[in-house]
Design an enzyme around this catalytic site. Structure first.
Site, short mmCIF file in Angstrom:
data_model
loop_
_atom_site.label_atom_id
_atom_site.label_comp_id
_atom_site.label_asym_id
_atom_site.label_seq_id
_atom_site.Cartn_x
_atom_site.Cartn_y
_atom_site.Cartn_z
N ALA A 66 0.86 -1.18 0.00
CA ALA A 66 0.00 0.00 0.00
C ALA A 66 0.90 1.23 0.00
O ALA A 66 2.05 1.16 0.47
CB ALA A 66 -0.88 -0.01 1.24
N GLY A 111 0.67 -5.10 0.80
CA GLY A 111 -0.46 -5.17 -0.12
C GLY A 111 -0.09 -5.85 -1.44
O GLY A 111 -0.96 -6.42 -2.11
N GLU A 114 -0.35 -9.46 -0.69
CA GLU A 114 -1.78 -9.76 -0.55
C GLU A 114 -2.46 -9.82 -1.92
O GLU A 114 -3.34 -10.63 -2.17
CB GLU A 114 -2.44 -8.69 0.34
N GLU A 134 4.34 -5.30 7.22
CA GLU A 134 3.53 -4.30 7.94
C GLU A 134 3.98 -4.10 9.37
O GLU A 134 3.97 -2.98 9.90
CB GLU A 134 2.04 -4.71 7.92
N1 CAA Z 1 4.64 3.31 -0.53
C1 CAA Z 1 5.08 4.49 -0.99
N2 CAA Z 1 6.28 4.65 -1.57
C2 CAA Z 1 7.06 3.57 -1.69
C3 CAA Z 1 6.67 2.31 -1.22
C4 CAA Z 1 5.39 2.19 -0.63
N3 CAA Z 1 4.90 1.03 -0.18
N4 CAA Z 1 7.66 1.43 -1.46
C5 CAA Z 1 8.65 2.12 -2.06
N5 CAA Z 1 8.30 3.42 -2.21
C6 CAA Z 1 9.07 4.51 -2.82
C7 CAA Z 1 10.22 4.93 -1.92
O1 CAA Z 1 9.78 5.82 -0.94
C8 CAA Z 1 11.15 5.54 -2.93
O2 CAA Z 1 10.68 6.84 -3.24
P1 CAA Z 1 11.75 8.05 -3.44
O3 CAA Z 1 12.53 7.65 -4.67
O4 CAA Z 1 10.88 9.25 -3.63
O5 CAA Z 1 12.60 8.06 -2.20
C9 CAA Z 1 10.95 4.68 -4.17
O6 CAA Z 1 9.69 4.02 -3.99
C10 CAA Z 1 12.00 3.61 -4.35
O7 CAA Z 1 12.08 2.87 -3.17
P2 CAA Z 1 13.43 2.68 -2.31
O8 CAA Z 1 14.38 3.80 -2.57
O9 CAA Z 1 13.03 2.39 -0.92
O10 CAA Z 1 14.01 1.35 -3.04
P3 CAA Z 1 14.99 0.29 -2.38
O11 CAA Z 1 15.45 -0.57 -3.51
O12 CAA Z 1 16.02 0.93 -1.53
O13 CAA Z 1 14.05 -0.59 -1.40
C11 CAA Z 1 12.06 -1.79 -0.82
C12 CAA Z 1 13.01 -1.36 -1.94
C13 CAA Z 1 12.78 -2.77 0.12
C14 CAA Z 1 10.86 -2.50 -1.46
C15 CAA Z 1 11.61 -0.54 -0.01
O14 CAA Z 1 11.13 0.42 -0.93
C16 CAA Z 1 10.52 -0.79 0.98
O15 CAA Z 1 10.76 -1.34 2.05
N6 CAA Z 1 9.25 -0.37 0.65
C17 CAA Z 1 8.13 -0.47 1.55
C18 CAA Z 1 7.64 -1.90 1.67
C19 CAA Z 1 6.51 -2.00 2.67
O16 CAA Z 1 6.68 -1.78 3.86
N7 CAA Z 1 5.30 -2.37 2.19
C20 CAA Z 1 4.16 -2.56 3.03
C21 CAA Z 1 3.30 -1.34 3.02
S1 CAA Z 1 2.02 -1.45 4.23
C22 CAA Z 1 0.79 -2.33 3.49
O17 CAA Z 1 0.90 -2.80 2.36
C23 CAA Z 1 -0.43 -2.46 4.33
C24 CAA Z 1 -1.47 -3.37 3.83
O18 CAA Z 1 -1.49 -4.56 4.10
C25 CAA Z 1 -2.59 -2.87 3.10
#
Ligand code: CAA
Length: 260
Positions: A66, A111, A114, A134
């Site tokens: 998400a 998400g 999921e 999460e």
């Molecule tokens: N939401 C918003 N932005 C996101 C994102 C997300 N879930 N995942 C990545 N991005 C963005 C980053 O903020 C970054 O933006 P900027 O370039 O503006 O800084 C861009 O995408 C690239 O990401 P990274 O620089 O972080 O890339 P990386 O290769 O260093 O890392 C990653 C990759 C490990 C996937 C890391 O991006 C990450 O941990 N992302 C979040 C994953 C996460 O926690 N997902 C769960 C969300 S909660 C959820 O989904 C709830 C639910 O059940 C409904």
């Protein structure tokens, strides 16, 4: 249909939907969820579409979850609505009535994981990583993750993945039954199209009922689920496709199913 965050392509009876926000690793914001819902309802109604492939744009992510920018500002009531909306969209994918093949081309987290679990079948690139992180954000999965993961891989593994938040490799995901098959990243879309092409030749009504019998049956007591299966078996016996399939076998030729 025009979308901001999705690409829609057709290859005969196969529709390919690509989530297209590569700058944020295809994170699902409210608009993307809404567009996914619209495209799914459309593809469900379109009889010329027999199989759907779902993938992410770019080579880094399927969907990294998400959109955390939107999550960060949720209130209790809006958070509940958001989870219910995501669950509705993913339920619609699970119950599309046609196979949806997830082509997991990179991160499938939160998400994103999921979403792949709501698909009918899952092919993963060998570079993909899957997980439910999460807990590292202080929240829990909200788009069906606690339920679909435990049903797919069992309670113990689901507890471990969701409580630790640690992602797993594609090969580990295959080992525990979270994905059906792992393929080299460069071959992913070719393999997904090949699988979808094979499924597109199958009898559509029978495929619909198989998906229904498994999805709904798993939530019923065994005897009730068996009775439901028998009813669906009776229904397929009324189709032209059943006559065609059995006749083609006896005439030693390939069947041509019309979905009637
Ligand atoms: N939401 C918003 N932005 C996101 C994102 C997300 N879930 N995942 C990545 N991005 C963005 C980053 O903020 C970054 O933006 P900027 O370039 O503006 O800084 C861009 O995408 C690239 O990401 P990274 O620089 O972080 O890339 P990386 O290769 O260093 O890392 C990653 C990759 C490990 C996937 C890391 O991006 C990450 O941990 N992302 C979040 C994953 C996460 O926690 N997902 C769960 C969300 S909660 C959820 O989904 C709830 C639910 O059940 C409904």
């Amino acid at each position: 249909m025009a979308f901001d965050n999705l690409l829609l392509e057709r290859d005969d009876a196969v529709a390919i939907v690509t989530i297209n926000r590569p700058k944020v690793l295809n994170a699902l914001n409210a608009r993307t969820l809404d567009e996914l819902h619209r495209v799914v309802l459309d593809l469900k109604r379109d009889d010329s579409v027999r199989v759907v492939i779902l993938t992410g744009a770019g080579d880094k992510a399927f969907v990294a979850g998400a959109d955390i920018n939107e999550l960060a500002v949720q209130t209790p009531t809006s958070g509940r609505e958001l989870a219910l909306t995501g669950q509705r969209v993913f339920d619609a994918i699970e119950n599309l009535g046609k196979p949806v093949v997830a082509a997991i081309n990179g991160y499938a987290l939160g998400g994103g994981c999921e979403l792949v679990m709501a698909c009918t079948l899952r092919l993963a690139a060998d570079t993909a990583k899957l997980g439910q992180p999460e807990i590292t954000l202080g929240i829990i999965p909200g788009y069906g993750g606690t339920q679909r993961l435990s049903r797919l891989v069992g309670k113990g593994k689901a507890m471990e993945l969701i409580l630790s938040g640690a992602p797993i490799s594609a090969s580990e995901a295959e080992r525990i039954g979270l994905v059906n098959r792992v393929v080299p990243a460069a071959e992913l879309m070719k393999e997904a199209r090949m699988l979808a092409g094979q499924l597109a030749k199958r009898a559509p009504i029978a495929m619909h009922y198989i998906i229904d019998a498994i999805n709904k049956g798993l939530e019923m007591p065994f005897a009730e689920a068996s009775a439901y299966e028998a009813t669906l078996f009776g229904l397929v016996a009324a189709t032209d496709d059943m006559r065609e399939g059995t006749r083609a076998f006896l005439e030693k030729r390939q069947p041509e199913f019309k979905g009637k």
